[in-house]
Design a protein around this motif. Structure first.
Motif, short mmCIF file in Angstrom:
data_model
loop_
_atom_site.label_atom_id
_atom_site.label_comp_id
_atom_site.label_asym_id
_atom_site.label_seq_id
_atom_site.Cartn_x
_atom_site.Cartn_y
_atom_site.Cartn_z
N SER A 126 0.36 -1.18 0.10
CA SER A 126 -0.11 -0.64 -0.08
C SER A 126 0.52 1.39 -0.13
CB SER A 126 -0.86 -0.17 1.09
OG SER A 126 -2.54 -0.85 0.79
N THR A 127 0.63 2.17 -0.49
CA THR A 127 1.86 3.68 -0.81
C THR A 127 0.63 4.82 -0.21
OG1 THR A 127 0.15 4.13 -3.28
CG2 THR A 127 2.40 3.16 -2.57
N GLU A 128 -0.85 4.26 -0.10
CA GLU A 128 -1.68 5.59 0.57
C GLU A 128 -1.82 5.12 2.80
OE1 GLU A 128 -3.73 7.34 -0.56
OE2 GLU A 128 -3.49 6.07 -2.58
N TYR A 129 -0.44 4.35 3.36
CA TYR A 129 -0.91 4.26 4.64
C TYR A 129 0.81 3.22 5.01
CZ TYR A 129 -4.48 0.95 3.52
OH TYR A 129 -4.71 0.23 3.37
N VAL A 130 0.97 2.98 6.02
CA VAL A 130 1.63 1.91 6.23
C VAL A 130 0.72 0.80 7.01
CG1 VAL A 130 3.92 3.08 6.07
CG2 VAL A 130 2.88 3.41 8.34
N PRO A 131 1.37 -0.23 7.08
CA PRO A 131 0.83 -1.60 7.94
C PRO A 131 0.45 -1.37 9.19
CG PRO A 131 3.02 -2.47 6.56
CD PRO A 131 2.94 -0.88 6.57
N GLU A 132 0.80 -0.41 9.80
CA GLU A 132 0.96 0.32 11.61
C GLU A 132 -0.38 0.52 11.54
OE1 GLU A 132 5.15 -1.01 11.71
OE2 GLU A 132 4.57 0.38 10.09
N ASP A 133 -0.43 1.14 10.59
CA ASP A 133 -2.17 2.43 10.32
C ASP A 133 -3.01 1.37 10.36
OD1 ASP A 133 -0.45 5.04 9.96
OD2 ASP A 133 -0.69 4.70 8.28
N VAL A 134 -2.94 0.24 9.46
CA VAL A 134 -4.17 -0.83 9.85
C VAL A 134 -4.26 -1.44 10.71
CG1 VAL A 134 -4.63 -2.81 8.68
CG2 VAL A 134 -3.41 -1.56 7.04
N VAL A 135 -3.01 -2.05 11.28
CA VAL A 135 -2.62 -2.15 13.06
C VAL A 135 -3.63 -1.47 13.92
CG1 VAL A 135 -2.09 -2.89 15.16
CG2 VAL A 135 -0.80 -3.69 12.69
N GLU A 136 -3.80 -0.65 13.34
CA GLU A 136 -3.91 0.93 14.43
C GLU A 136 -6.01 0.90 13.87
OE1 GLU A 136 -4.14 5.86 15.27
OE2 GLU A 136 -1.92 4.29 14.75
N ALA A 137 -6.31 0.81 12.64
CA ALA A 137 -7.56 1.16 12.65
C ALA A 137 -8.19 -0.30 13.03
CB ALA A 137 -7.80 1.38 11.49
N LEU A 138 -7.78 -1.01 13.51
CA LEU A 138 -8.37 -2.21 13.70
C LEU A 138 -8.74 -2.53 14.84
CD1 LEU A 138 -6.29 -5.15 10.90
CD2 LEU A 138 -9.15 -4.29 10.90
N ALA A 139 -7.10 -2.28 15.92
CA ALA A 139 -7.44 -2.45 17.08
C ALA A 139 -8.24 -1.19 18.49
CB ALA A 139 -5.91 -1.75 17.48
N ARG A 140 -9.15 -1.08 16.97
CA ARG A 140 -10.41 -0.04 17.83
C ARG A 140 -11.96 -0.50 18.16
NH1 ARG A 140 -9.75 3.64 13.83
NH2 ARG A 140 -11.64 3.09 12.85
N ILE A 141 -11.44 -2.30 17.71
CA ILE A 141 -12.66 -3.24 17.54
C ILE A 141 -12.60 -4.31 18.65
CG2 ILE A 141 -13.76 -4.58 16.73
CD1 ILE A 141 -12.50 -3.98 13.86
N PRO A 142 -13.26 -3.83 19.59
CA PRO A 142 -13.67 -4.61 21.03
C PRO A 142 -13.01 -6.13 20.55
CG PRO A 142 -15.18 -2.61 20.39
CD PRO A 142 -14.46 -3.15 19.60
N GLY A 143 -12.43 -6.76 21.35
CA GLY A 143 -12.78 -8.26 21.10
C GLY A 143 -11.94 -8.90 19.89
#
Length: 561
Positions: free
Chosen positions: A210-227
């Motif tokens: 991906s060129t729009e963001y880095v993998p850490e940003d994907v982790v951060e987006a997913l980390a907001r999901i409880p469970g």
């Protein structure tokens, strides 16, 4: 050099190093790939992983030859073909070392003549096996090797041997995919849907450069999901490969060069998912549904089958707003003329160990059970048009377009009622005889439709009932809504968060206002509207602006009262 390599620090917080032992004195591999694991937080397993690859240098005088004749190659074939990757990753799996990569093809004799050795110079003897568009090559009984060196007359390559990370997903219900430049809110909503609908508690996602963001940003987006206890995003910067079939002005091209996706399947199988309880294979634009409701994992366990396959339904772009960032809840119609989508699967790795190969649409060598109870929804509008243009708006044709009621119900359970500013979803196309909305609310709707809300995102107006106008919006990425209810000329106002996280945020924003919270909703006193409908619309507009401003102030550290 120590045994710890790490990627950049993300704004989400500190990264915690995972040490692999002392690696001093070991040279870096020639193509500058490193083994990295970055952990966000300490309680949950939220990781980014970089594989230990071997890539042939451009000057080496050796390369993979395309399997496709020139006459069947698209114009962009050579640009997309992977000429130089030998191994995507070199990693431990049990007592063996797995060499995961594209099929060797013409490079196989060269590899069989090459010398392989450990960091101590001990010789190793790999066995090389090409599969369908990938390879599964092994070095048996080498549990302590930390570095692998390959030497040929033309080139010498070295890379660290990555750890087996199967323990991360042991006994987990996993959602598994690949992605490139899909919007982060799409990725979040895709995972949230499967967490809430099927009980997914782990995500394995391969980010294909991906060129729009880095993998850490994907982790951060997913980390907001409880469970969602386990999140692993793998850096996968390798060429995706030329497509087959009818594509890029070529018809009936063979499917023989799209190595990346098939490599991901086998890599995930052996490095991460050997001990997983079950795995759903679904792209970001696909949501998996069980017709009668419930979890596909529960159904799979009841069948006793190693896995199940199922076809899907295309979800069209009709009826969606044209002036907003769209997501799944904006698309809910199907076209009864379309054939079903290609099949996908859910499987139990413990019962597919003897499978010949994991593939995108099947698992070869194992009998999977076809299911008519499961059907994934494949969204035309959730796409970057990377392969073909498919996200353009299609005019609504009531003779062929039908509301997918199972999908609507499932989306409503996860995201709240549909984000639509038309009435078709409630009493339009599907029930033209239904009563019309309140004239008072129609006037308020017209007033709000003219407004712009700087601090609120994805504002949509729609009617839940003729006497209930809903204003859906997002604050800090969290879905919220205001219900405007016409009680015989008196307008009652209720504010609610659509998800548990959103409810917490609403309490933070409204806790000091003195408003009454009942059943998770904040209630404003009903207001009589004898005349001057537009003035009340102005009042609702001010309320929405106040919510946005309050959210902005709280983010900036201010205290709203």
């Amino acid at each position: 050099m120590t045994g710890t390599c790490f990627s950049r620090k993300n704004s989400a917080g500190s990264f915690f190093e995972v040490r692999l032992g002392d690696m001093s004195g070991i040279p870096r591999c020639l193509d500058d790939t490193e083994w990295r694991v970055s952990m966000i937080g300490s309680a949950k397993k939220h990781l980014t992983v970089t594989p230990s690859s071997m890539v042939i240098p451009r000057h080496a005088g050796m390369a993979r030859k395309p399997p496709r004749p020139p006459g069947q190659q698209q114009k962009s074939y050579k640009e997309k073909f992977d000429f130089r990757t030998l191994f995507y990753d070199v990693f431990h799996s049990g007592s063996d070392i797995v060499l995961s990569g594209p099929p060797l093809l013409n490079l196989k004799p060269e590899m069989e003549r090459a010398d392989f050795s450990t960091e101590l110079g001990a010789p190793l003897t790999p066995t090389f096996t090409d599969l369908d568009r990938t390879q599964r090559s092994l070095i048996h009984d080498a549990p302590s090797a930390q570095l692998l060196t390959m030497t040929t007359p033309l080139v010498t390559l070295s890379t660290e041997v990555s750890r087996d990370l199967g323990h991360l997903f042991a006994n987990r219900k996993v959602l598994f995919t690949k992605s490139k430049n899909n919007r982060l809110d799409w990725i979040h909503d895709w995972a949230l849907f499967h967490v809430e609908t099927h009980g997914v508690d782990a995500v394995l996602l391969y980010d294909n450069g991906s060129t729009e963001y880095v993998p850490e940003d994907v982790v951060e987006a997913l980390a907001r999901i409880p469970g969602l206890d386990v999140i692993v995003v793998v850096r996968w910067p390798f060429p995706f490969g030329p497509q087959g079939g009818n594509w890029d002005r070529l018809t009936n091209a063979p499917w023989d060069s799209d190595f990346c996706e098939y490599g991901i399947m086998e890599h995930a199988r052996y490095r991460f998912l050997t001990g997983a309880a079950a795995v759903i294979n679904a792209d970001i634009d696909e949501l998996v549904l069980l017709g009668a409701g419930g979890s596909v994992f529960d159904l799979l366990m009841k069948t006793g089958s190693p896995g199940m396959t199922y076809h899907g339904r295309w979800i069209e772009t009709v009826g969606a707003p044209t002036d907003a960032l769209l997501s799944f809840a904006d698309f809910q119609y199907f076209d009864d003329r379309r054939v079903p989508t290609t099949r996908k699967w859910v499987a139990r790795p413990s019962l597919t160990r003897d499978a010949a190969q994991w593939k995108t649409h099947q698992i070869s060598g194992v009998d999977l059970t076809p299911s008519t109870q499961i059907q994934h929804r494949h969204f035309m509008g959730i796409n970057s048009d990377w392969k073909r243009a498919r996200t353009h708006q299609v005019p609504l044709d009531p003779t062929v377009h039908h509301l997918d009621r199972d999908l609507t119900a499932a989306l409503g359970r996860v995201f709240g009622p549909s984000h639509r500013d038309d009435r078709a979803l409630v009493w339009g196309l599907d029930d033209p005889s239904a009563p019309q909305p309140s004239e008072l609310l129609l006037e308020i709707q017209a007033r709000l439709s003219e407004s712009r809300f700087d601090n609120l995102k994805r504002v949509h107006l729609w009617f839940y009932r003729p006497n209930c106008l809903v204003v859906d919006f997002r604050v800090d990425g969290l879905p919220m809504a205001v219900d405007l209810i016409d009680e015989s000329g008196r307008i009652a106002v209720k504010l609610i968060g659509r998800t548990e996280q959103a409810k917490v945020r609403v309490r933070e924003l409204m806790g000091k206002t003195g408003l009454v919270e009942l059943g998770g909703k904040y209630h404003l006193p009903a207001v009589a509207i004898p005349t001057g409908h537009r003035s009340f619309g102005d009042g609702v507009e001010k309320l929405l602006r106040a919510i946005g401003t309050r959210a902005l102030e709280s983010r900036d550290g201010g205290v709203a009262s």
